[in-house]
Design an enzyme around this catalytic site. Structure first.
Site, PDB file in Angstrom:
ATOM      1  N   ASN A 183       0.550   8.304 -16.461  1.00 12.76           N
ATOM      2  CA  ASN A 183       0.442   7.716 -15.117  1.00 12.76           C
ATOM      3  C   ASN A 183      -0.457   8.507 -14.176  1.00 12.76           C
ATOM      4  O   ASN A 183      -0.861   7.997 -13.122  1.00 12.76           O
ATOM      5  CB  ASN A 183       1.826   7.559 -14.478  1.00 12.76           C
ATOM      6  CG  ASN A 183       2.632   6.430 -15.081  1.00 12.76           C
ATOM      7  OD1 ASN A 183       3.860   6.414 -15.004  1.00 12.76           O
ATOM      8  ND2 ASN A 183       1.959   5.461 -15.701  1.00 12.76           N
ATOM      9  N   TRP A 202       5.075  -7.015  -9.239  1.00 18.12           N
ATOM     10  CA  TRP A 202       6.007  -7.586  -8.266  1.00 18.12           C
ATOM     11  C   TRP A 202       5.368  -7.597  -6.881  1.00 18.12           C
ATOM     12  O   TRP A 202       5.468  -8.586  -6.137  1.00 18.12           O
ATOM     13  CB  TRP A 202       7.286  -6.760  -8.263  1.00 18.12           C
ATOM     14  CG  TRP A 202       8.390  -7.272  -7.375  1.00 18.12           C
ATOM     15  CD1 TRP A 202       9.390  -8.133  -7.716  1.00 18.12           C
ATOM     16  CD2 TRP A 202       8.600  -6.934  -6.000  1.00 18.12           C
ATOM     17  NE1 TRP A 202      10.214  -8.363  -6.637  1.00 18.12           N
ATOM     18  CE2 TRP A 202       9.756  -7.636  -5.574  1.00 18.12           C
ATOM     19  CE3 TRP A 202       7.943  -6.118  -5.089  1.00 18.12           C
ATOM     20  CZ2 TRP A 202      10.258  -7.539  -4.271  1.00 18.12           C
ATOM     21  CZ3 TRP A 202       8.425  -6.008  -3.789  1.00 18.12           C
ATOM     22  CH2 TRP A 202       9.566  -6.718  -3.395  1.00 18.12           C
ATOM     23  N   ASP A 243       9.341  -1.261 -15.705  1.00 17.25           N
ATOM     24  CA  ASP A 243       7.976  -1.765 -15.644  1.00 17.25           C
ATOM     25  C   ASP A 243       7.905  -2.985 -14.729  1.00 17.25           C
ATOM     26  O   ASP A 243       8.818  -3.814 -14.711  1.00 17.25           O
ATOM     27  CB  ASP A 243       7.501  -2.142 -17.047  1.00 17.25           C
ATOM     28  CG  ASP A 243       6.004  -2.366 -17.120  1.00 17.25           C
ATOM     29  OD1 ASP A 243       5.293  -1.960 -16.180  1.00 17.25           O
ATOM     30  OD2 ASP A 243       5.550  -2.958 -18.114  1.00 17.25           O
ATOM     31  N   GLY A 244       6.816  -3.095 -13.974  1.00 13.79           N
ATOM     32  CA  GLY A 244       6.566  -4.310 -13.211  1.00 13.79           C
ATOM     33  C   GLY A 244       6.533  -4.154 -11.705  1.00 13.79           C
ATOM     34  O   GLY A 244       6.395  -5.150 -10.991  1.00 13.79           O
TER      35      GLY A 244
END
Length: 240
Positions: A67, A24, A19-20
């Site tokens: 998603n 980022w 995740d991220g």
């Protein structure tokens, strides 16, 4: 006198919710696609680190069934990145003893992607150093349902009353792997988001604020060291 800190063997199955990537990229004023690309590069480092530590199974949550709700442009970019990864990384994985498996509902992927997946799995099928399972268009609830349906198809004369936990586990999408010992989630969230609900029933859970492209082999080693100090009782009484 206090009890000594228990020491567990290495986790033989680590599962990671990566995740991220988008955050980022946002922090760097970049499009989300570049965050996903940076995350894909990080995968190679983590696979190598797990292999070097002697961990037999690594499972990565690459794309969930939820998603698909993301913007079409981002989904298209993710699919393109996934195809590129399969094309560019499989030779390196094969040379380093990595067996690649992809689990999830593949029916929604393009025919070209499905063929790439099949070729990559076949090319690496005999490797034994580490099994990398990439979970794409995957959901834990979907996995349990498809396992029950697969069991029923294989045993048409049997009543569901005959279905046991052990029998169902064999039909899960990653039935070739042991249950998850250590589940890691990057990105600062502390939930498992429908990932390996059955397989992670007794997993130790390590949450970190590191965004996935920043998740280093050193942080992975910290997670494994943390795991080694956990008191894993699996529902039994605490040791005296």
């Amino acid at each position: 006198m206090s009890n000594p800190i228990p020491s567990n063997p290495l986790p033989q199955h680590i599962a990671i919710i990566m995740d991220g990537n988008r955050r980022w990229a946002k922090k760097r004023f970049m499009p989300a696609a570049l965050g996903h690309a940076a995350g894909a590069k990080r995968v190679r480092d983590i696979v190598r680190a797990c292999s070097d530590m002697g961990i037999a199974h690594l499972s990565l949550f690459a794309f969930s069934t939820e998603n698909w709700k993301r913007p079409d442009e981002e989904v298209s970019s993710l699919m393109g990145l996934f195809m590129s990864y399969l094309q560019n990384e499989v030779n390196d994985m094969n040379a380093n003893g990595v067996r690649l498996k992809l689990v999830g509902d593949k029916s929604r992927f393009s025919q070209a992607m499905q063929e790439l997946i099949l070729r990559a799995e076949q090319q690496t099928a005999h490797n034994t150093k580490i099994t990398l399972t990439v979970c794409a268009n995957y959901g834990g609830r979907w996995d349990v349902i498809q396992a029950a349906q697969a069991w029923q198809k294989a045993h048409p004369e049997e009543s569901l009353q005959a279905l046991t936990e052990e029998a169902l586990a064999h039909y899960l999408s990653n039935g070739y792997a042991p249950e998850v010992d250590l589940l890691v989630r990057t990105g600062g969230e502390s939930r498992i988001s429908n990932f390996m609900l059955w397989q992670a029933a007794y997993a130790e859970m390590f949450f970190t604020d590191d965004l996935w492209p920043d998740f280093s082999p050193e942080r992975l080693q910290q997670a494994v060291a943390w795991f080694a100090g956990r008191d894993r009782r699996f529902g039994s009484s605490a040791p005296l």
